[in-house]
Write a protein that holds these residues in place. Structure first.
Motif, PDB file in Angstrom:
ATOM      1  N   TYR A  32      -7.256  -9.704   0.683  1.00 22.74           N
ATOM      2  CA  TYR A  32      -7.213  -8.323   0.676  1.00 22.74           C
ATOM      3  C   TYR A  32      -6.528  -7.739   1.837  1.00 22.74           C
ATOM      4  O   TYR A  32      -6.356  -8.232   2.797  1.00 22.74           O
ATOM      5  CB  TYR A  32      -8.747  -7.748   0.803  1.00 22.74           C
ATOM      6  CG  TYR A  32      -9.587  -8.190  -0.082  1.00 22.74           C
ATOM      7  CD1 TYR A  32     -10.929  -8.218  -0.258  1.00 22.74           C
ATOM      8  CD2 TYR A  32      -9.163  -8.099  -1.439  1.00 22.74           C
ATOM      9  CE1 TYR A  32     -11.928  -8.412  -1.348  1.00 22.74           C
ATOM     10  CE2 TYR A  32      -9.944  -8.352  -2.604  1.00 22.74           C
ATOM     11  CZ  TYR A  32     -11.298  -8.363  -2.364  1.00 22.74           C
ATOM     12  OH  TYR A  32     -12.092  -8.545  -3.597  1.00 22.74           O
ATOM     13  N   THR A  33      -5.700  -6.605   1.579  1.00 22.56           N
ATOM     14  CA  THR A  33      -5.253  -5.799   2.476  1.00 22.56           C
ATOM     15  C   THR A  33      -6.490  -4.759   3.200  1.00 22.56           C
ATOM     16  O   THR A  33      -7.118  -4.292   2.282  1.00 22.56           O
ATOM     17  CB  THR A  33      -4.316  -4.949   1.949  1.00 22.56           C
ATOM     18  OG1 THR A  33      -2.955  -5.607   1.764  1.00 22.56           O
ATOM     19  CG2 THR A  33      -3.731  -3.882   3.034  1.00 22.56           C
ATOM     20  N   MET A  34      -6.718  -5.001   4.385  1.00 21.47           N
ATOM     21  CA  MET A  34      -7.855  -4.207   4.980  1.00 21.47           C
ATOM     22  C   MET A  34      -7.308  -3.039   5.821  1.00 21.47           C
ATOM     23  O   MET A  34      -6.121  -3.289   6.268  1.00 21.47           O
ATOM     24  CB  MET A  34      -8.621  -5.280   6.046  1.00 21.47           C
ATOM     25  CG  MET A  34      -9.090  -6.465   5.385  1.00 21.47           C
ATOM     26  SD  MET A  34     -10.451  -5.823   3.885  1.00 21.47           S
ATOM     27  CE  MET A  34     -11.459  -4.953   4.615  1.00 21.47           C
ATOM     28  N   GLY A  53      -2.857  -8.052   3.490  1.00 19.00           N
ATOM     29  CA  GLY A  53      -3.240  -9.511   3.041  1.00 19.00           C
ATOM     30  C   GLY A  53      -2.773 -10.673   3.792  1.00 19.00           C
ATOM     31  O   GLY A  53      -3.271 -10.902   4.842  1.00 19.00           O
ATOM     32  N   ARG A  54      -2.088 -11.650   3.163  1.00 18.09           N
ATOM     33  CA  ARG A  54      -1.974 -12.928   3.677  1.00 18.09           C
ATOM     34  C   ARG A  54      -0.715 -12.907   4.687  1.00 18.09           C
ATOM     35  O   ARG A  54      -0.776 -13.583   5.777  1.00 18.09           O
ATOM     36  CB  ARG A  54      -1.566 -13.820   2.482  1.00 18.09           C
ATOM     37  CG  ARG A  54      -2.370 -14.243   1.597  1.00 18.09           C
ATOM     38  CD  ARG A  54      -1.960 -15.096   0.372  1.00 18.09           C
ATOM     39  NE  ARG A  54      -3.063 -15.318  -0.540  1.00 18.09           N
ATOM     40  CZ  ARG A  54      -3.875 -16.686  -0.463  1.00 18.09           C
ATOM     41  NH1 ARG A  54      -3.978 -17.082   0.717  1.00 18.09           N
ATOM     42  NH2 ARG A  54      -4.775 -16.721  -1.536  1.00 18.09           N
ATOM     43  N   SER A  55      -0.069 -11.700   4.745  1.00 14.43           N
ATOM     44  CA  SER A  55       1.265 -11.875   5.828  1.00 14.43           C
ATOM     45  C   SER A  55       0.643 -11.706   6.967  1.00 14.43           C
ATOM     46  O   SER A  55       1.376 -11.921   8.101  1.00 14.43           O
ATOM     47  CB  SER A  55       2.121 -10.571   5.112  1.00 14.43           C
ATOM     48  OG  SER A  55       1.622  -9.420   5.479  1.00 14.43           O
ATOM     49  N   GLY A  56      -0.383 -10.726   7.162  1.00 20.15           N
ATOM     50  CA  GLY A  56      -0.899 -10.636   8.546  1.00 20.15           C
ATOM     51  C   GLY A  56      -0.176  -9.302   9.150  1.00 20.15           C
ATOM     52  O   GLY A  56      -0.528  -9.057  10.452  1.00 20.15           O
ATOM     53  N   ARG A  57       0.672  -8.757   8.493  1.00 17.96           N
ATOM     54  CA  ARG A  57       1.626  -7.581   9.033  1.00 17.96           C
ATOM     55  C   ARG A  57       0.362  -6.317   9.304  1.00 17.96           C
ATOM     56  O   ARG A  57      -0.361  -6.207   8.629  1.00 17.96           O
ATOM     57  CB  ARG A  57       2.776  -6.968   8.191  1.00 17.96           C
ATOM     58  CG  ARG A  57       3.856  -8.064   8.125  1.00 17.96           C
ATOM     59  CD  ARG A  57       4.745  -7.645   7.418  1.00 17.96           C
ATOM     60  NE  ARG A  57       4.551  -6.999   6.188  1.00 17.96           N
ATOM     61  CZ  ARG A  57       4.824  -7.471   5.048  1.00 17.96           C
ATOM     62  NH1 ARG A  57       5.238  -8.815   5.216  1.00 17.96           N
ATOM     63  NH2 ARG A  57       4.533  -6.958   3.827  1.00 17.96           N
ATOM     64  N   MET A  58       0.865  -5.859  10.479  1.00 19.34           N
ATOM     65  CA  MET A  58       0.024  -4.681  10.987  1.00 19.34           C
ATOM     66  C   MET A  58       0.840  -3.297  11.098  1.00 19.34           C
ATOM     67  O   MET A  58       1.689  -3.498  11.517  1.00 19.34           O
ATOM     68  CB  MET A  58      -0.941  -5.162  12.472  1.00 19.34           C
ATOM     69  CG  MET A  58      -1.886  -6.159  12.071  1.00 19.34           C
ATOM     70  SD  MET A  58      -2.470  -6.662  13.779  1.00 19.34           S
ATOM     71  CE  MET A  58      -0.967  -7.445  14.336  1.00 19.34           C
ATOM     72  N   TYR A  59       0.092  -2.283  10.685  1.00 17.35           N
ATOM     73  CA  TYR A  59       0.792  -1.013  10.733  1.00 17.35           C
ATOM     74  C   TYR A  59      -0.412  -0.084  11.351  1.00 17.35           C
ATOM     75  O   TYR A  59      -1.537  -0.116  11.061  1.00 17.35           O
ATOM     76  CB  TYR A  59       1.030  -0.446   9.578  1.00 17.35           C
ATOM     77  CG  TYR A  59       2.324  -1.257   8.775  1.00 17.35           C
ATOM     78  CD1 TYR A  59       2.086  -2.443   8.030  1.00 17.35           C
ATOM     79  CD2 TYR A  59       3.606  -1.307   9.502  1.00 17.35           C
ATOM     80  CE1 TYR A  59       2.968  -3.175   7.393  1.00 17.35           C
ATOM     81  CE2 TYR A  59       4.421  -2.226   8.682  1.00 17.35           C
ATOM     82  CZ  TYR A  59       4.304  -3.030   8.009  1.00 17.35           C
ATOM     83  OH  TYR A  59       5.207  -3.862   7.285  1.00 17.35           O
ATOM     84  N   TYR A  60       0.165   0.767  12.081  1.00 17.48           N
ATOM     85  CA  TYR A  60      -0.853   1.802  12.749  1.00 17.48           C
ATOM     86  C   TYR A  60      -0.156   3.306  12.899  1.00 17.48           C
ATOM     87  O   TYR A  60       0.868   3.454  12.705  1.00 17.48           O
ATOM     88  CB  TYR A  60      -0.967   1.492  14.172  1.00 17.48           C
ATOM     89  CG  TYR A  60      -1.483   0.275  14.428  1.00 17.48           C
ATOM     90  CD1 TYR A  60      -0.691  -0.842  14.845  1.00 17.48           C
ATOM     91  CD2 TYR A  60      -2.679   0.151  14.764  1.00 17.48           C
ATOM     92  CE1 TYR A  60      -1.234  -2.138  15.219  1.00 17.48           C
ATOM     93  CE2 TYR A  60      -3.361  -1.262  15.058  1.00 17.48           C
ATOM     94  CZ  TYR A  60      -2.641  -2.169  15.339  1.00 17.48           C
ATOM     95  OH  TYR A  60      -3.038  -3.436  15.709  1.00 17.48           O
ATOM     96  N   TYR A 104       1.066   2.239  -1.334  1.00 15.91           N
ATOM     97  CA  TYR A 104       1.449   2.468   0.001  1.00 15.91           C
ATOM     98  C   TYR A 104       0.050   2.172   0.741  1.00 15.91           C
ATOM     99  O   TYR A 104      -0.729   2.644   0.617  1.00 15.91           O
ATOM    100  CB  TYR A 104       1.647   3.860   0.039  1.00 15.91           C
ATOM    101  CG  TYR A 104       3.094   3.998  -0.442  1.00 15.91           C
ATOM    102  CD1 TYR A 104       3.132   5.015  -1.748  1.00 15.91           C
ATOM    103  CD2 TYR A 104       4.373   3.561  -0.081  1.00 15.91           C
ATOM    104  CE1 TYR A 104       4.308   5.001  -2.449  1.00 15.91           C
ATOM    105  CE2 TYR A 104       5.387   3.911  -0.539  1.00 15.91           C
ATOM    106  CZ  TYR A 104       5.404   4.628  -2.005  1.00 15.91           C
ATOM    107  OH  TYR A 104       6.738   4.836  -2.729  1.00 15.91           O
ATOM    108  N   TYR A 105       0.154   1.470   2.027  1.00 18.56           N
ATOM    109  CA  TYR A 105      -0.840   0.889   2.971  1.00 18.56           C
ATOM    110  C   TYR A 105      -1.584   2.477   3.461  1.00 18.56           C
ATOM    111  O   TYR A 105      -2.797   1.955   3.933  1.00 18.56           O
ATOM    112  CB  TYR A 105      -0.485   0.091   3.857  1.00 18.56           C
ATOM    113  CG  TYR A 105       0.716   0.408   4.957  1.00 18.56           C
ATOM    114  CD1 TYR A 105       1.930   0.180   4.788  1.00 18.56           C
ATOM    115  CD2 TYR A 105       0.054   1.265   6.006  1.00 18.56           C
ATOM    116  CE1 TYR A 105       2.819   0.833   5.539  1.00 18.56           C
ATOM    117  CE2 TYR A 105       0.936   1.735   6.853  1.00 18.56           C
ATOM    118  CZ  TYR A 105       2.475   1.253   6.679  1.00 18.56           C
ATOM    119  OH  TYR A 105       3.384   2.054   7.622  1.00 18.56           O
TER     120      TYR A 105
END
Length: 124
Positions: A32-34, A53-60, A104-105
């Motif tokens: 999941y993307t959280m 998800g699995r990539s672990g990239r973070m956006y703020y 879009y996240y």
């Protein structure tokens, strides 16, 4: 059925820190993307942070960049939002959200599952 339950909200003073947690049950959490969103009184719900998800990239969101940190514990199926240097304008109901589909996240429509929200109040 996927369920999200937030905890950790409360009343703090400006400059304080607070950690929100979201426990996820059901589904394949690791995929999941959280995200965290928030909604202040009289305002629309807005994006705060996401962990892809699995990539672990973070956006703020720009308003919290450098102050908030999103993290996840795949062993415990939880996602957290560490909030530092809190400001009165951070006062809102904070919602945890999850999606297992693309999009879009930063948009509400991307997320399939939502928690009930937890109140964060920051006094000046």
């Amino acid at each position: 059925q996927v369920q999200l339950v937030e905890s950790g909200g409360g009343l703090v003073q400006a400059g304080d820190s607070l950690r929100l947690s979201c426990a996820v049950s059901g589904g394949a959490f690791i995929t999941y993307t959280m995200a965290w969103f928030r909604q202040a009184p009289g305002k629309e719900r807005e994006f705060v942070a996401t962990l892809i998800g699995r990539s672990g990239r973070m956006y703020y969101a720009d308003s919290v960049k450098g102050r908030f940190i999103i993290s996840r514990d795949n062993a415990r199926n939880t996602v957290s939002l560490h909030m530092n240097s809190l400001k009165p304008e951070d006062t809102a109901i904070y919602y945890c959200a999850a999606t297992n589909s693309g999009g879009y996240y930063y948009t509400i429509e991307t997320y399939n599952y939502w928690g009930q929200g937890t109140q964060v109040t920051v006094s000046s």
